[in-house]
Scaffold this motif. Structure first.
Motif, PDB file in Angstrom:
ATOM      1  N   LEU A  56       0.809  -1.219   0.000  1.00  0.00           N
ATOM      2  CA  LEU A  56       0.000   0.000   0.000  1.00  0.00           C
ATOM      3  C   LEU A  56       0.840   1.265   0.000  1.00  0.00           C
ATOM      4  CD1 LEU A  56      -2.763  -1.082   2.557  1.00  0.00           C
ATOM      5  CD2 LEU A  56      -3.004  -0.849   0.082  1.00  0.00           C
ATOM      6  N   GLY A  57       2.167   1.105   0.064  1.00  0.00           N
ATOM      7  CA  GLY A  57       3.062   2.251  -0.033  1.00  0.00           C
ATOM      8  C   GLY A  57       3.310   2.989   1.264  1.00  0.00           C
ATOM      9  N   GLU A  58       3.059   2.331   2.398  1.00  0.00           N
ATOM     10  CA  GLU A  58       3.289   2.983   3.685  1.00  0.00           C
ATOM     11  C   GLU A  58       4.775   3.020   4.023  1.00  0.00           C
ATOM     12  OE1 GLU A  58       1.055   4.574   5.501  1.00  0.00           O
ATOM     13  OE2 GLU A  58      -0.520   4.058   4.081  1.00  0.00           O
ATOM     14  N   ASP A  59       5.142   3.882   4.968  1.00  0.00           N
ATOM     15  CA  ASP A  59       6.532   4.049   5.388  1.00  0.00           C
ATOM     16  C   ASP A  59       7.125   2.708   5.832  1.00  0.00           C
ATOM     17  OD1 ASP A  59       8.684   6.124   6.442  1.00  0.00           O
ATOM     18  OD2 ASP A  59       8.361   4.662   8.048  1.00  0.00           O
ATOM     19  N   GLU A  60       8.384   2.422   5.426  1.00  0.00           N
ATOM     20  CA  GLU A  60       8.999   1.126   5.689  1.00  0.00           C
ATOM     21  C   GLU A  60       9.147   0.845   7.189  1.00  0.00           C
ATOM     22  OE1 GLU A  60      10.812  -2.572   5.131  1.00  0.00           O
ATOM     23  OE2 GLU A  60       9.637  -1.316   3.763  1.00  0.00           O
ATOM     24  N   ALA A  61       9.608   1.837   7.949  1.00  0.00           N
ATOM     25  CA  ALA A  61       9.797   1.631   9.388  1.00  0.00           C
ATOM     26  C   ALA A  61       8.470   1.346  10.079  1.00  0.00           C
ATOM     27  CB  ALA A  61      10.466   2.863  10.008  1.00  0.00           C
ATOM     28  N   ILE A  62       7.439   2.073   9.688  1.00  0.00           N
ATOM     29  CA  ILE A  62       6.123   1.867  10.274  1.00  0.00           C
ATOM     30  C   ILE A  62       5.572   0.496   9.890  1.00  0.00           C
ATOM     31  CG2 ILE A  62       3.730   2.703  10.329  1.00  0.00           C
ATOM     32  CD1 ILE A  62       4.794   5.512   9.848  1.00  0.00           C
ATOM     33  N   SER A  63       5.780   0.089   8.645  1.00  0.00           N
ATOM     34  CA  SER A  63       5.282  -1.202   8.165  1.00  0.00           C
ATOM     35  C   SER A  63       5.910  -2.361   8.931  1.00  0.00           C
ATOM     36  CB  SER A  63       5.562  -1.351   6.665  1.00  0.00           C
ATOM     37  OG  SER A  63       4.881  -0.375   5.916  1.00  0.00           O
ATOM     38  N   LYS A  64       7.220  -2.275   9.217  1.00  0.00           N
ATOM     39  CA  LYS A  64       7.902  -3.349   9.945  1.00  0.00           C
ATOM     40  C   LYS A  64       7.347  -3.502  11.357  1.00  0.00           C
ATOM     41  CE  LYS A  64      12.377  -3.494   7.571  1.00  0.00           C
ATOM     42  NZ  LYS A  64      13.848  -3.283   7.724  1.00  0.00           N
ATOM     43  N   VAL A  65       7.217  -2.382  12.059  1.00  0.00           N
ATOM     44  CA  VAL A  65       6.688  -2.441  13.434  1.00  0.00           C
ATOM     45  C   VAL A  65       5.237  -2.906  13.424  1.00  0.00           C
ATOM     46  CG1 VAL A  65       6.204  -1.102  15.509  1.00  0.00           C
ATOM     47  CG2 VAL A  65       8.279  -0.642  14.196  1.00  0.00           C
ATOM     48  N   ALA A  66       4.472  -2.487  12.415  1.00  0.00           N
ATOM     49  CA  ALA A  66       3.073  -2.892  12.314  1.00  0.00           C
ATOM     50  C   ALA A  66       2.945  -4.405  12.148  1.00  0.00           C
ATOM     51  CB  ALA A  66       2.401  -2.186  11.136  1.00  0.00           C
ATOM     52  N   GLY A  67       3.922  -5.035  11.489  1.00  0.00           N
ATOM     53  CA  GLY A  67       3.894  -6.484  11.330  1.00  0.00           C
ATOM     54  C   GLY A  67       3.970  -7.225  12.650  1.00  0.00           C
ATOM     55  N   THR A  68       4.707  -6.664  13.602  1.00  0.00           N
ATOM     56  CA  THR A  68       4.814  -7.277  14.937  1.00  0.00           C
ATOM     57  C   THR A  68       3.557  -7.006  15.767  1.00  0.00           C
ATOM     58  OG1 THR A  68       7.217  -7.018  14.920  1.00  0.00           O
ATOM     59  CG2 THR A  68       6.175  -7.353  17.057  1.00  0.00           C
ATOM     60  N   ILE A  69       3.100  -5.755  15.746  1.00  0.00           N
ATOM     61  CA  ILE A  69       1.920  -5.390  16.536  1.00  0.00           C
ATOM     62  C   ILE A  69       0.680  -6.141  16.054  1.00  0.00           C
ATOM     63  CG2 ILE A  69       0.328  -3.485  17.044  1.00  0.00           C
ATOM     64  CD1 ILE A  69       2.727  -1.645  17.234  1.00  0.00           C
ATOM     65  N   SER A  70       0.560  -6.349  14.743  1.00  0.00           N
ATOM     66  CA  SER A  70      -0.626  -7.008  14.198  1.00  0.00           C
ATOM     67  C   SER A  70      -0.787  -8.426  14.725  1.00  0.00           C
ATOM     68  CB  SER A  70      -0.570  -7.025  12.670  1.00  0.00           C
ATOM     69  OG  SER A  70       0.500  -7.839  12.216  1.00  0.00           O
ATOM     70  N   LEU A  71       0.321  -9.118  14.984  1.00  0.00           N
ATOM     71  CA  LEU A  71       0.238 -10.482  15.521  1.00  0.00           C
ATOM     72  C   LEU A  71      -0.367 -10.492  16.919  1.00  0.00           C
ATOM     73  CD1 LEU A  71       3.690 -11.924  14.337  1.00  0.00           C
ATOM     74  CD2 LEU A  71       1.433 -12.245  13.279  1.00  0.00           C
ATOM     75  N   TRP A  72      -0.124  -9.425  17.687  1.00  0.00           N
ATOM     76  CA  TRP A  72      -0.692  -9.323  19.032  1.00  0.00           C
ATOM     77  C   TRP A  72      -2.209  -9.144  18.991  1.00  0.00           C
ATOM     78  CZ3 TRP A  72       1.303 -10.431  23.616  1.00  0.00           C
ATOM     79  CH2 TRP A  72       2.700 -10.461  23.766  1.00  0.00           C
ATOM     80  N   PHE A  73      -2.728  -8.676  17.850  1.00  0.00           N
ATOM     81  CA  PHE A  73      -4.167  -8.462  17.733  1.00  0.00           C
ATOM     82  C   PHE A  73      -4.944  -9.752  17.458  1.00  0.00           C
ATOM     83  CE2 PHE A  73      -3.472  -3.816  16.891  1.00  0.00           C
ATOM     84  CZ  PHE A  73      -4.384  -3.346  17.820  1.00  0.00           C
ATOM     85  N   ILE A  74      -4.252 -10.840  17.077  1.00  0.00           N
ATOM     86  CA  ILE A  74      -4.950 -12.075  16.693  1.00  0.00           C
ATOM     87  C   ILE A  74      -5.823 -12.627  17.821  1.00  0.00           C
ATOM     88  CG2 ILE A  74      -4.629 -14.499  16.031  1.00  0.00           C
ATOM     89  CD1 ILE A  74      -2.322 -13.590  14.255  1.00  0.00           C
ATOM     90  N   PRO A  75      -5.300 -12.813  19.055  1.00  0.00           N
ATOM     91  CA  PRO A  75      -6.208 -13.290  20.115  1.00  0.00           C
ATOM     92  C   PRO A  75      -7.321 -12.295  20.426  1.00  0.00           C
ATOM     93  CG  PRO A  75      -4.067 -12.683  21.027  1.00  0.00           C
ATOM     94  CD  PRO A  75      -3.918 -12.689  19.542  1.00  0.00           C
ATOM     95  N   PHE A  76      -7.045 -11.017  20.199  1.00  0.00           N
ATOM     96  CA  PHE A  76      -8.051 -10.000  20.486  1.00  0.00           C
ATOM     97  C   PHE A  76      -9.233 -10.104  19.538  1.00  0.00           C
ATOM     98  CE2 PHE A  76      -9.732  -5.647  19.921  1.00  0.00           C
ATOM     99  CZ  PHE A  76     -10.133  -5.384  21.221  1.00  0.00           C
ATOM    100  N   ILE A  77      -8.984 -10.359  18.234  1.00  0.00           N
ATOM    101  CA  ILE A  77     -10.100 -10.363  17.283  1.00  0.00           C
ATOM    102  C   ILE A  77     -11.037 -11.548  17.518  1.00  0.00           C
ATOM    103  CG2 ILE A  77      -8.805  -9.129  15.507  1.00  0.00           C
ATOM    104  CD1 ILE A  77      -8.499 -11.784  14.041  1.00  0.00           C
ATOM    105  N   TYR A  78     -10.511 -12.666  18.064  1.00  0.00           N
ATOM    106  CA  TYR A  78     -11.384 -13.820  18.287  1.00  0.00           C
ATOM    107  C   TYR A  78     -12.374 -13.582  19.425  1.00  0.00           C
ATOM    108  CZ  TYR A  78      -9.492 -17.015  14.834  1.00  0.00           C
ATOM    109  OH  TYR A  78      -9.165 -17.615  13.641  1.00  0.00           O
ATOM    110  N   ASN A  79     -12.080 -12.617  20.297  1.00  0.00           N
ATOM    111  CA  ASN A  79     -13.064 -12.330  21.350  1.00  0.00           C
ATOM    112  C   ASN A  79     -14.298 -11.642  20.772  1.00  0.00           C
ATOM    113  OD1 ASN A  79     -13.686  -9.449  22.723  1.00  0.00           O
ATOM    114  ND2 ASN A  79     -11.719  -9.320  21.689  1.00  0.00           N
ATOM    115  N   PHE A  80     -14.143 -10.986  19.586  1.00  0.00           N
ATOM    116  CA  PHE A  80     -15.285 -10.336  18.946  1.00  0.00           C
ATOM    117  C   PHE A  80     -16.392 -11.335  18.617  1.00  0.00           C
ATOM    118  CE2 PHE A  80     -12.427  -6.810  17.058  1.00  0.00           C
ATOM    119  CZ  PHE A  80     -12.638  -6.019  18.170  1.00  0.00           C
TER     120      PHE A  80
END
Length: 485
Positions: free
Chosen positions: A137-161
């Motif tokens: 999507l063309g987002e900043d490289e540094a932000i994209s890398k950190v987002a890859g780690t944070i997104s994994l932490w959201f996986i257990p959270f989304i299943y509570n929905f």
């Protein structure tokens, strides 16, 4: 209070002597009985996300921007779908309760779990491959890398929905959502404590903040399971049953139209945040815009309580076959919600310049938030109107029509207009926000016109036909039961 007492409250003095003030008071009691616990639970639930953002925002600006992308784009993408699909539970359970088909409510709940679990699992790769998606999507490289780690932490959270959204709608349809409010408020306070301990005392940083998010969200779900399975819903929960696996296709169709309806609405802000990521100072633009969106979304959680109240009241009255009561309820709840929207509008104008400092230590980000405060105030005003109109549509089962309206107002008008103002007129982030509220304003006008023209006698007929078509007899449900409470 048991179901019989709840029904008596809903029927009490329905047409009391033509006294308008008395009727408004009685209707307001019914509305607030659903709305207030809904407001507490939704504000607390979203507050957990806001608190997490605040803790991460005081760690590092790149972490804050990465969290903002994951939460406002990816999480909102999933939440929009699951929240929308769960509104089918709200429609069906509300109408079943109004028609006294209590035994079907537990079956509708289980069907929604099946549909939502499959949906969440299919969408899971979005979180697993966050970094390459943001790069694409063309987002900043540094932000994209950190987002890859944070997104994994959201996986257990989304299943509570899968469980938390549907259970809340199941309980509020039978006027038992106070327990959800208590659980959510208690967990919010616990989340504050856990985040402080994990981030500052144990120095776990982003991992500590995200770990606290997962723990807090699932505690609410476990509390709801205990309430339902423990026998506090004896009329509507008869245990797990194979009947939940029958007639799934009609539920899927209503869920999909509901999902499209709400996800188009929630994705709207996410796409505009994505556009903000292409600006010159991407970190500041994303951080400031996401802070404003979260402030608006937190306030929107308050009015989601009125969305729920309008949906429950309309679906209950349609299930009972009373079109006049449904129309009167719309007028009362709309008046109440608009007054609160005006109050939020005024408060935002007064304190808007100070809001940014609650979420960041960056002077530049906080000043950008202050520059957006007037536009944020108008968004809060519109938030006092739009959810009630959507709730009325959910209660009547008109999700498909609202989905078409959302598509036109947001994606044909709002987003293109915002992009033109941002990049052609060089208004940047302000242009994006003006486009956003323009789409909201047009949506409110179209929804209001649609509801004004709706034949509520016809909606009573449609609700009756839907319930008769999908209902099982109590004896049929009992024969297929796997486990009785």
């Amino acid at each position: 209070m048991d179901n019989k007492m709840d029904e008596r409250l809903l029927r009490s003095e329905e047409h009391s002597g033509g006294n308008l003030g008395r009727r408004v008071w009685l209707e307001s009691r019914k509305i607030w009985r659903v709305a207030f616990p809904g407001i507490i639970s939704r504000v607390s639930a979203f507050g957990i996300l806001v608190v997490t953002q605040a803790f991460i925002g005081h760690i590092d600006e790149v972490d804050l921007a990465a969290y903002a992308l994951c939460q406002t784009i990816m999480l909102r993408f999933i939440n929009g779908i699951l929240l929308g699909m769960s509104s089918a539970t709200e429609t069906l359970c509300g109408q079943a309760f109004g028609a006294r088909q209590y035994h079907m409510m537990g079956i509708y709940l289980q069907r929604s779990w099946i549909v939502n679990f499959v949906t969440a699992t299919v969408l899971l790769p979005i979180f697993i491959f966050a970094t390459p998606i943001f790069r694409l999507l063309g987002e900043d490289e540094a932000i994209s890398k950190v987002a890859g780690t944070i997104s994994l932490w959201f996986i257990p959270f989304i299943y509570n929905f899968i469980f938390s959204l549907t259970i809340q709608m199941y309980l509020q349809s039978q006027l038992k959502n106070a327990v959800v409010a208590w659980l959510s408020a208690s967990t919010f306070l616990l989340h504050l404590a856990l985040s402080w301990i994990f981030v500052y005392k144990l120095s776990l940083g982003v991992s500590g903040a995200m770990g606290s998010l997962s723990i807090s969200s699932w505690l609410v779900v476990f509390g709801e399971f205990f309430y339902i399975f423990g026998g506090w819903c004896p009329d509507t929960w008869k245990g797990f049953t194979m009947a939940a696996f029958t007639d799934l296709w009609p539920v899927v169709k209503l869920s999909v139209s509901s999902g499209i309806m709400l996800c188009l609405e929630l994705w709207y802000n996410s796409i505009l945040l994505l556009v903000a990521g292409y600006m010159k100072n991407a970190e500041v633009a994303i951080s400031a815009f996401s802070i404003c969106l979260n402030i608006s979304a937190w306030q929107f959680m308050l009015f989601l309580g009125f969305l729920s109240a309008s949906s429950v009241r309309i679906s209950n009255e349609l299930g009972r076959g009373d079109a006049k009561a449904a129309k009167f309820s719309i007028k009362v709840i709309m008046g109440t919600s608009v007054l609160l929207g005006v109050l939020c509008f005024i408060l935002c104008l007064v304190f808007g310049n100070k809001l940014g400092y609650l979420f960041t230590s960056s002077e530049e980000v906080a000043e950008t938030v202050g520059d957006l405060s007037v536009l944020l105030a108008f968004t809060m005003l519109f938030n006092g109107i739009q959810p009630v109109l959507t709730g009325v549509a959910v209660g009547a089962g008109l999700q498909a029509s609202v989905a078409v309206i959302n598509l036109g107002c947001y994606y044909v008008i709002g987003i293109p207009f915002g992009v033109v103002l941002a990049y052609v007129a060089d208004l940047e982030i302000k242009g994006i926000w003006i486009g956003m509220i323009s789409g909201m304003a047009i949506q409110i006008l179209v929804l209001g016109f649609m509801i004004w023209r709706t034949s509520w006698d016809e909606q009573v007929k449609n609700a009756s036909e839907r319930l008769q078509r999908w209902s099982l007899q109590p004896s049929e449900e009992s024969n297929e039961s796997l486990n009785h409470s």
